[in-house]
Every structure is written in structure tokens, then in C-alpha cells.
Design an enzyme around this catalytic site. Structure first.
Site, PDB file in Angstrom:
ATOM      1  N   LYS A  64       0.812  -1.228   0.000  1.00  0.00           N
ATOM      2  CA  LYS A  64       0.000   0.000   0.000  1.00  0.00           C
ATOM      3  C   LYS A  64       0.843   1.275   0.000  1.00  0.00           C
ATOM      4  O   LYS A  64       0.397   2.310  -0.489  1.00  0.00           O
ATOM      5  CB  LYS A  64      -0.958   0.016   1.202  1.00  0.00           C
ATOM      6  CG  LYS A  64      -2.086  -0.985   1.068  1.00  0.00           C
ATOM      7  CD  LYS A  64      -3.080  -0.860   2.213  1.00  0.00           C
ATOM      8  CE  LYS A  64      -4.137  -1.938   2.101  1.00  0.00           C
ATOM      9  NZ  LYS A  64      -5.209  -1.786   3.083  1.00  0.00           N
ATOM     10  N   ASP A 100     -10.127   2.747   2.364  1.00  0.00           N
ATOM     11  CA  ASP A 100     -10.276   1.922   3.575  1.00  0.00           C
ATOM     12  C   ASP A 100     -11.022   2.642   4.707  1.00  0.00           C
ATOM     13  O   ASP A 100     -12.050   2.168   5.185  1.00  0.00           O
ATOM     14  CB  ASP A 100      -8.906   1.467   4.086  1.00  0.00           C
ATOM     15  CG  ASP A 100      -8.277   0.392   3.206  1.00  0.00           C
ATOM     16  OD1 ASP A 100      -9.016  -0.406   2.619  1.00  0.00           O
ATOM     17  OD2 ASP A 100      -7.033   0.350   3.133  1.00  0.00           O
TER      18      ASP A 100
END
Ligand code: ATR
Length: 273
Positions: A64, A100
Site C-alpha cells: 500500500k 479503507d
């Protein structure tokens, strides 16, 4: 649409199953494939991927942060969080986003709208990568305060730098969090404690949980984690981990396709045991 997920290991990911349902719902022809990349082959694989005709992909552990230098543009949210979980590809240009924390907040808003009407207090347990996106999303909502408790307090203190003075925020130890638990309306558990295979552990004691407080766990295996079971027996409201998974996927799919999708039927298929 050609979609996928990069990460390692990702064999057991539920994302292909979730995104196939979004493709079916919208009538868009396409596929969502798992692209497992070995850590020592990340750079060469990403360079190859950039030459292909993908429309978008998700990024998961451990890439990420590593994906960021390969992007052409990054949203300001993802830039501040320092992590990207969704990449939109257009004409060989890559645009990075982070869905997220937004996924968790949207899920909470759909289930517990009263938390967001102002004056409520939130506590985040954990200060790792997952916590960072969630903290960023929560400090931009209408809470009176957002606290972070972590085993290593210095990591919680580091997260506080994301707060540009928009909200009251502070770091505390798990012991302090347990003692003042009755002041929080929302508790978000972001550590890996309670995840299979060690399912009998919970990161803090909930003795002082406020009646009616929402306890949200981002761990989704098992469905009922130890801390959620405990919260339910103490008059808390529970929010299960699969919701964040499905809502972050919803936001990603909407970025790729420009279509709105519905999560109800997907959520109802999760195993409730
Ligand atoms: P992730 O990206 O999943 O958030 P991470 O960045 O490694 O993973 O962060 C893991 C989080 O879980 C941290 O808050 C970590 O606490 P420390 O910062 O003190 O290491 C927390 N964590 C992991 N195992 C834990 C345990 N057994 N007890 C308490 N906290 C734990």
C-alpha cells in the site's frame, strides 16, 4: 473492465467474489483477478503491469505504501494517509486513492447514523497501517474527540500529526483506555488481536463500556471476535469486520466504473457464525 488485486499473500482474498457481484449488478463485462507479487519482484512486476491494459486494481499488504512512487497522481486523502488501496488506470496513467477509512465510516453511517450527528466521542484501538486511514477518516467527521490507544504509545502519538487541529485528539495506553472507556460512544478495534487462529484474545477489557456504545472490529475472521462477543454481553452495539471490507470495495468499484453499487445482498451472504 479488467480489474484485479496486487498483494502477497492474497490466495484467500474475498475481493474477486465481491467485485464479481458488483460486475453482475451493473451488467459490466469484466473480471477481477488476483495478481500475487513476490516481494523481491515488486518493481519489475509493477513496471510490466503499467504496460498492460488494466482499468484498475486494488493494492493490499505489503504494497500500500510501495505503490506510491509508481503513481502519476494521488488523491490528497491518500497522500496524507501515506497509503493507497485503489488505483484507477486511464490511458496508461495511474491515479491512487485510499478507500479503507472511508469504507469503515460509510459502513458505520449506514448502520449507526446517530454517531455522526455531533458531540459523540470515538476511541481507536491500535496505531498501525489500518488505524492510520481510519483515524484520518474519523477526524474529518463530526466527533467531539477522537482518541487513539496503542500498546506502543509513541506510534499513537505519531498518528496525531495527521490532525491539523480540526478536532480534539490524544494518545493513551490501553490501561488508560480501559479506565475511561465509559466516555466513548464508538470504539474501533484495528489491531490483529482476535484474528484466526488465536481467537480467544481481546486487546482491552470492556468492563467500563458505556451502555449502547458501538464496538466496531475490523477483524472479520472470525465473524464474532472475542471483543465483539464481550461487547454484546455488556449492552454494546456491535459492528462486524466484513462491513469495512465490503464498503471499501464498493468505493473502489465506483471509482473504476462510475456506477453506484449496492452492498446489501453481499453483506447478507457473509457467514454469521
Ligand atoms: P496493520 O497494517 O494491520 O495495521 P501494523 O501496521 O503492523 O498492521 O499494526 C498492527 C497494530 O496491531 C499495531 O497497533 C500493533 O501494536 P504496536 O504498535 O504496539 O506493535 C497492534 N498489535 C499487534 N499485535 C498486538 C498484540 N498482541 N497486542 C496489542 N497490540 C497488538
Amino acid at each position: 473492465m479488467k480489474l484485479g488485486l496486487i498483494g502477497h499473500p492474497i490466495k484467500h482474498s474475498k475481493s474477486p467474489w465481491i467485485h464479481q457481484q458488483f460486475l453482475d449488478q451493473t451488467g459490466i463485462k469484466g473480471s477481477y483477478q488476483l495478481i500475487e507479487i513476490e516481494p523481491n519482484q515488486f518493481e519489475e512486476n509493477i513496471k510490466k503491469l503499467k504496460q498492460t491494459d488494466w482499468d484498475g486494481f486494488n493494492v493490499t499488504i505489503p504494497y500500500k505504501e510501495k505503490i506510491i512512487p509508481y503513481l502519476d497522481e494521488i488523491s490528497s486523502d491518500a497522500e496524507q494517509i501515506g497509503a493507497v488501496n485503489t488505483v484507477v488506470c486511464r490511458n496508461q496513467r495511474w491515479y491512487g486513492y485510499n478507500t479503507d477509512g472511508l469504507g469503515l465510516v460509510t459502513a458505520l453511517k449506514d448502520n449507526f447514523p446517530g454517531l455522526f450527528t455531533g458531540g459523540r466521542s470515538a476511541l481507536i484501538l491500535g496505531a498501525g497501517g489500518a488505524s492510520r486511514g481510519i483515524y484520518y477518516a474519523l477526524i474529518n467527521e463530526n466527533f467531539s474527540e477522537v482518541a487513539i490507544a496503542n500498546r506502543t504509545i509513541s506510534r499513537a502519538e505519531n498518528l496525531l500529526t495527521l490532525n491539523q487541529g480540526q478536532i480534539k485528539s490524544y494518545a493513551l495506553s490501553f490501561k488508560e483506555a480501559e479506565e475511561r472507556l465509559s466516555q466513548y460512544d464508538l470504539i474501533v478495534q484495528t489491531t490483529s488481536v482476535g484474528m484466526v487462529p488465536v481467537t480467544d484474545q481481546q486487546v482491552i477489557d470492556l468492563t467500563h463500556l458505556k451502555l449502547g456504545a458501538v464496538v466496531s472490529d475490523i477483524v472479520y475472521q472470525p465473524f464474532w471476535t472475542a471483543i465483539l462477543k464481550d461487547a454484546a454481553t455488556r449492552g454494546g452495539k456491535v459492528h462486524h469486520g466484513h462491513e469495512m471490507l465490503v464498503y471499501q470495495a464498493k468505493h473502489a468499484f465506483e471509482l473504476w466504473s462510475g456506477e453506484k453499487v449496492d452492498v446489501k445482498s453481499i453483506l447478507s451472504q457473509f457467514n454469521c457464525q
